[in-house]
Design a protein around this motif. Structure first.
Motif, PDB file in Angstrom:
ATOM      1  N   LEU A  12     -23.208  81.752 -79.669  1.00 54.38           N
ATOM      2  CA  LEU A  12     -22.666  81.348 -78.558  1.00 54.38           C
ATOM      3  C   LEU A  12     -21.561  80.419 -78.869  1.00 54.38           C
ATOM      4  N   GLY A  13     -20.789  80.929 -79.657  1.00 54.29           N
ATOM      5  CA  GLY A  13     -19.489  80.421 -80.031  1.00 54.29           C
ATOM      6  C   GLY A  13     -18.362  80.844 -79.058  1.00 54.29           C
ATOM      7  N   VAL A  35     -27.482  78.090 -83.198  1.00 50.96           N
ATOM      8  CA  VAL A  35     -28.167  76.964 -83.964  1.00 50.96           C
ATOM      9  C   VAL A  35     -28.055  75.501 -83.392  1.00 50.96           C
ATOM     10  N   ARG A  36     -26.740  75.367 -82.430  1.00 48.80           N
ATOM     11  CA  ARG A  36     -26.582  74.189 -82.031  1.00 48.80           C
ATOM     12  C   ARG A  36     -27.201  73.730 -80.489  1.00 48.80           C
ATOM     13  N   THR A  37     -28.145  72.871 -80.457  1.00 47.24           N
ATOM     14  CA  THR A  37     -28.853  72.484 -79.351  1.00 47.24           C
ATOM     15  C   THR A  37     -28.009  72.039 -78.538  1.00 47.24           C
ATOM     16  N   ASP A  38     -26.765  71.334 -78.319  1.00 46.95           N
ATOM     17  CA  ASP A  38     -26.056  70.850 -77.553  1.00 46.95           C
ATOM     18  C   ASP A  38     -25.408  72.142 -76.853  1.00 46.95           C
ATOM     19  N   VAL A  39     -25.138  73.274 -77.569  1.00 47.40           N
ATOM     20  CA  VAL A  39     -24.709  74.537 -76.904  1.00 47.40           C
ATOM     21  C   VAL A  39     -25.686  75.412 -75.996  1.00 47.40           C
ATOM     22  N   THR A  52     -34.126  79.543 -79.338  1.00 48.95           N
ATOM     23  CA  THR A  52     -33.707  78.840 -80.698  1.00 48.95           C
ATOM     24  C   THR A  52     -33.699  80.094 -81.864  1.00 48.95           C
ATOM     25  N   THR A  53     -34.542  81.265 -81.567  1.00 45.03           N
ATOM     26  CA  THR A  53     -34.490  82.364 -82.764  1.00 45.03           C
ATOM     27  C   THR A  53     -34.100  83.547 -82.090  1.00 45.03           C
ATOM     28  N   PRO A  54     -33.141  84.226 -82.836  1.00 50.14           N
ATOM     29  CA  PRO A  54     -33.006  85.621 -82.552  1.00 50.14           C
ATOM     30  C   PRO A  54     -34.001  86.560 -81.898  1.00 50.14           C
ATOM     31  N   ALA A  55     -35.324  86.399 -82.549  1.00 50.39           N
ATOM     32  CA  ALA A  55     -36.500  87.211 -82.493  1.00 50.39           C
ATOM     33  C   ALA A  55     -36.952  86.807 -80.699  1.00 50.39           C
ATOM     34  N   LYS A  56     -36.764  85.245 -80.459  1.00 47.61           N
ATOM     35  CA  LYS A  56     -37.036  85.061 -79.158  1.00 47.61           C
ATOM     36  C   LYS A  56     -36.172  85.377 -78.125  1.00 47.61           C
TER      37      LYS A  56
END
Length: 172
Positions: A12-13, A35-39, A52-56
């Motif tokens: 999500l850049g 990987v950024r929690t604020d995003v 938080t993971t691509p699998a999810k």
């Protein structure tokens, strides 16, 4: 043809954020992974499902857009631990939006297709502001097994979706 309504955006850049918001505005259910929690927090506030993971993110998703920085990161989010392939089902459409060497795109596409996935090699251009407005351009390439079957549902949802006049030829 079934309309694609569930999508995931991994990365999500600048460009991935714009794609994810465009999908949300077009009434897609969108899972976003970064990987950024604020995003991820901002993505949840925008109406997306933070993962938080691509699998999810790949669970119960029909199309997955990969917007990471390079081919190494693309391989990690696809094939690594907790990668998208752990939960994606055969027939899922993967849009490889990451800029990478042709040989890397071919290698990744072959690995995805070998397990029944469809691939659209979809490097994009247009910059941050156009991505936010949905006005980005998919650069056409020859490597696009899922393009004919699965790009049409995206076209009316991205106001600026465009392709060039003919696919570019990728070389190894």
């Amino acid at each position: 043809m079934q309309d694609v309504r569930r999508a995931a955006v991994i990365g999500l850049g600048s460009m991935g954020w714009g794609a994810a918001l465009s999908l949300l505005r077009a009434d897609f259910s969108v899972a976003g992974c970064d990987v950024r929690t604020d995003v991820l927090q901002r993505f949840a506030e925008a109406g997306g499902k933070p993962c938080t993971t691509p699998a999810k993110a790949a669970e119960a998703t029909e199309a997955i857009l990969i917007f990471v920085v390079n081919s190494k990161q693309a391989e990690d989010v696809l094939f690594g631990s907790q990668g998208a392939l752990e939960t994606a089902v055969p027939g899922t459409v993967f849009l490889l939006c990451t800029t990478m060497a042709p040989s890397a795109a071919i290698s990744i596409a072959e690995r995805l297709e070998a397990v029944g996935m469809l691939v659209i090699d979809a490097p994009v251009s247009g910059g941050h502001l156009k991505a936010l407005s949905g006005l980005w351009v998919r650069v056409p390439t020859k490597l696009s097994s899922g393009l004919r079957l699965h790009s049409r549902p995206f076209q009316p949802r991205f106001s600026g979706w465009a392709t060039g006049p003919a696919p570019a030829r990728r070389s190894r």
